[in-house]
Scaffold this active site. Sequence first.
Site, PDB file in Angstrom:
ATOM      1  N   GLU A   1       0.802  -0.461  -3.721  1.00  0.00           N
ATOM      2  CA  GLU A   1       0.049  -0.418  -2.466  1.00  0.00           C
ATOM      3  C   GLU A   1      -0.472  -1.818  -2.109  1.00  0.00           C
ATOM      4  O   GLU A   1      -0.600  -2.150  -0.941  1.00  0.00           O
ATOM      5  CB  GLU A   1      -1.088   0.591  -2.628  1.00  0.00           C
ATOM      6  CG  GLU A   1      -1.464   1.309  -1.375  1.00  0.00           C
ATOM      7  CD  GLU A   1      -0.301   2.027  -0.697  1.00  0.00           C
ATOM      8  OE1 GLU A   1      -0.178   1.886   0.527  1.00  0.00           O
ATOM      9  OE2 GLU A   1       0.493   2.718  -1.381  1.00  0.00           O
TER      10      GLU A   1
ATOM     11  N   HIS B   1       4.260  -2.063   6.708  1.00  0.00           N
ATOM     12  CA  HIS B   1       3.721  -1.488   5.470  1.00  0.00           C
ATOM     13  C   HIS B   1       4.849  -1.002   4.555  1.00  0.00           C
ATOM     14  O   HIS B   1       4.948  -1.411   3.392  1.00  0.00           O
ATOM     15  CB  HIS B   1       2.777  -0.328   5.824  1.00  0.00           C
ATOM     16  CG  HIS B   1       2.187   0.353   4.629  1.00  0.00           C
ATOM     17  ND1 HIS B   1       0.934   0.062   4.150  1.00  0.00           N
ATOM     18  CD2 HIS B   1       2.677   1.316   3.799  1.00  0.00           C
ATOM     19  CE1 HIS B   1       0.681   0.800   3.079  1.00  0.00           C
ATOM     20  NE2 HIS B   1       1.717   1.585   2.844  1.00  0.00           N
ATOM     21  N   GLU B   2       5.699  -0.154   5.079  1.00  0.00           N
ATOM     22  CA  GLU B   2       6.796   0.374   4.255  1.00  0.00           C
ATOM     23  C   GLU B   2       7.745  -0.763   3.855  1.00  0.00           C
ATOM     24  O   GLU B   2       8.308  -0.751   2.766  1.00  0.00           O
ATOM     25  CB  GLU B   2       7.552   1.488   4.987  1.00  0.00           C
ATOM     26  CG  GLU B   2       6.702   2.706   5.365  1.00  0.00           C
ATOM     27  CD  GLU B   2       5.913   3.311   4.211  1.00  0.00           C
ATOM     28  OE1 GLU B   2       6.370   3.248   3.056  1.00  0.00           O
ATOM     29  OE2 GLU B   2       4.801   3.843   4.472  1.00  0.00           O
TER      30      GLU B   2
ATOM     31  N   HIS C   1       6.477  -2.201   0.665  1.00  0.00           N
ATOM     32  CA  HIS C   1       6.879  -1.386  -0.498  1.00  0.00           C
ATOM     33  C   HIS C   1       8.348  -1.657  -0.846  1.00  0.00           C
ATOM     34  O   HIS C   1       8.722  -1.808  -2.009  1.00  0.00           O
ATOM     35  CB  HIS C   1       6.756   0.108  -0.169  1.00  0.00           C
ATOM     36  CG  HIS C   1       5.359   0.645  -0.240  1.00  0.00           C
ATOM     37  ND1 HIS C   1       4.571   0.549  -1.361  1.00  0.00           N
ATOM     38  CD2 HIS C   1       4.612   1.326   0.669  1.00  0.00           C
ATOM     39  CE1 HIS C   1       3.392   1.137  -1.133  1.00  0.00           C
ATOM     40  NE2 HIS C   1       3.390   1.615   0.093  1.00  0.00           N
TER      41      HIS C   1
END
Length: 499
Positions: free
Chosen positions: A294, A264-265, A268
């Site tokens: 997101e 997830h990170e 980003h």
Amino acid sequence: MTEKAKQLKSYLETISFYGTAINLVSWDMDTAAPKNGVENLINTLGFLSEKEFALRTADEYGKLLADLSEPEEFDQLDGAMKFTVKRYRKLYEENKRVPAKFYTEFVKARARSRQAWQEAKQAADYRIFCPHLQTMIDMTKQMTAYEHPGMDVYEALLEEYEPGMDSAAIDALFGELKQELVPLVQAISKKEQPDSSVFEGTYDINAQKELQKFLLEYIGFDFASGTTGETEHPYTATISFGDVRVSNHFHEDEAINAMFSAIHEGGHAIFEQKIDPAYARTAAADVYMMGLHESQSRFFENILGRNINFWKPIYEKVGEYLPKLKEIPLERFYQEINRVQCSMIRTEADEVTYAFHVILRYELERAIFRDGVTAEELPALWNQKMQELLSICPKNDAEGVMQDMHWSEGAFGYFPSYLLGTIYDGMLLEEVEKELGSVDEILVEGRILEITRWLNEKIHRHGAMYTSREMIRRVCGKEVSARPIIKHFKEKYARIYGV
Ligand code: ZN
């Protein structure tokens, strides 16, 4: 470049030096600083932030932005500088309307509120936090009235985090999602859940860190422009152009959460790393549309990472880091990472019930700013909505209304962007398949970087130049719709749960 444009560039460079220092001190405070060093770092942060704010509100800066807005100057700017002048002039004017005294009080109240929230959450005692939350609500209303006079408070807040998306659009999207997902989750809840005891065991922390590095590289994170650290809650920090850091939290008794946090990170961070270098230190590099951001983290985490084909080429390798997984067939691992079950905590929720957690917060925020609901009334409303949407009720306010940090800092209007990101992902998945072919095939052949490059090219390099809505229109050629993600969920969970 005109003389004025050069002056602005140089002024923005000075601001960015403060920004770099502020980001670095914050990162160090979260990841490395010893206890006795923290006090000095907080004071340093305060000092640097004040200097930075002074630069951003200086008359000289306002004059420069106004001069550059004149057609004879403006027309000579390139696209990124045009965007920068427009955006920073708007922010400058908003900042200028806020009385300095109020601003300082707001900053202090926010710090006190965050502290009270931590204490209250630990003690599971809402009474400690309640007056601070009310202050945050009142001051947010006041702040918005200064910044956006005459504008509906909640619309202004939404606009701040996801420009171009108003509550009418969000109502329609979330309404459709709610209508379709409630029966899906009900059907799943009647099915037997897989037994997760096979995953119990000890997972070496260093091996998890090595695995994180492997996964980040696998999806396209660039270690020449980034690094990692450890914090209580995972997040991504852009220190400066070319320096994007991701943090994670590792547990010895459980490894899956940290794996997905890493992905997830990583999503980003890849976005931040791939912004056009020509945009460095301009507003075009400052991606403030949180739904779009997101959508990228969640695309990697959910659309790619929770697809069985993502793991097929690497599962054996993953087993070398985490020997426990060698005993567990991939099919079983796949079920586990796609377990759909109503649960209390948003950040731990699966991708389907996650929608309800966001819708609940969105409805409550609307009630606060439209219907004047007070902090005192929130816990009961929260519990009622949990029951309504997820059929469960928190046993205390720590796992209920106080679970997230956002409101304690006055970040109202932020939550919807998480779910908007998921909605955009449905559309992006459809488009990737149209342009590149079956995502299953690409993943199973280990060609994931083709998808990363597609996202780099279509989305990341443009930074903040387009709102999410414009971006979806550009990339997919249509308006935002919840249909594709609903279709994706229905097909995916029909396979997994037989519903
Ligand atoms: Zn995120």
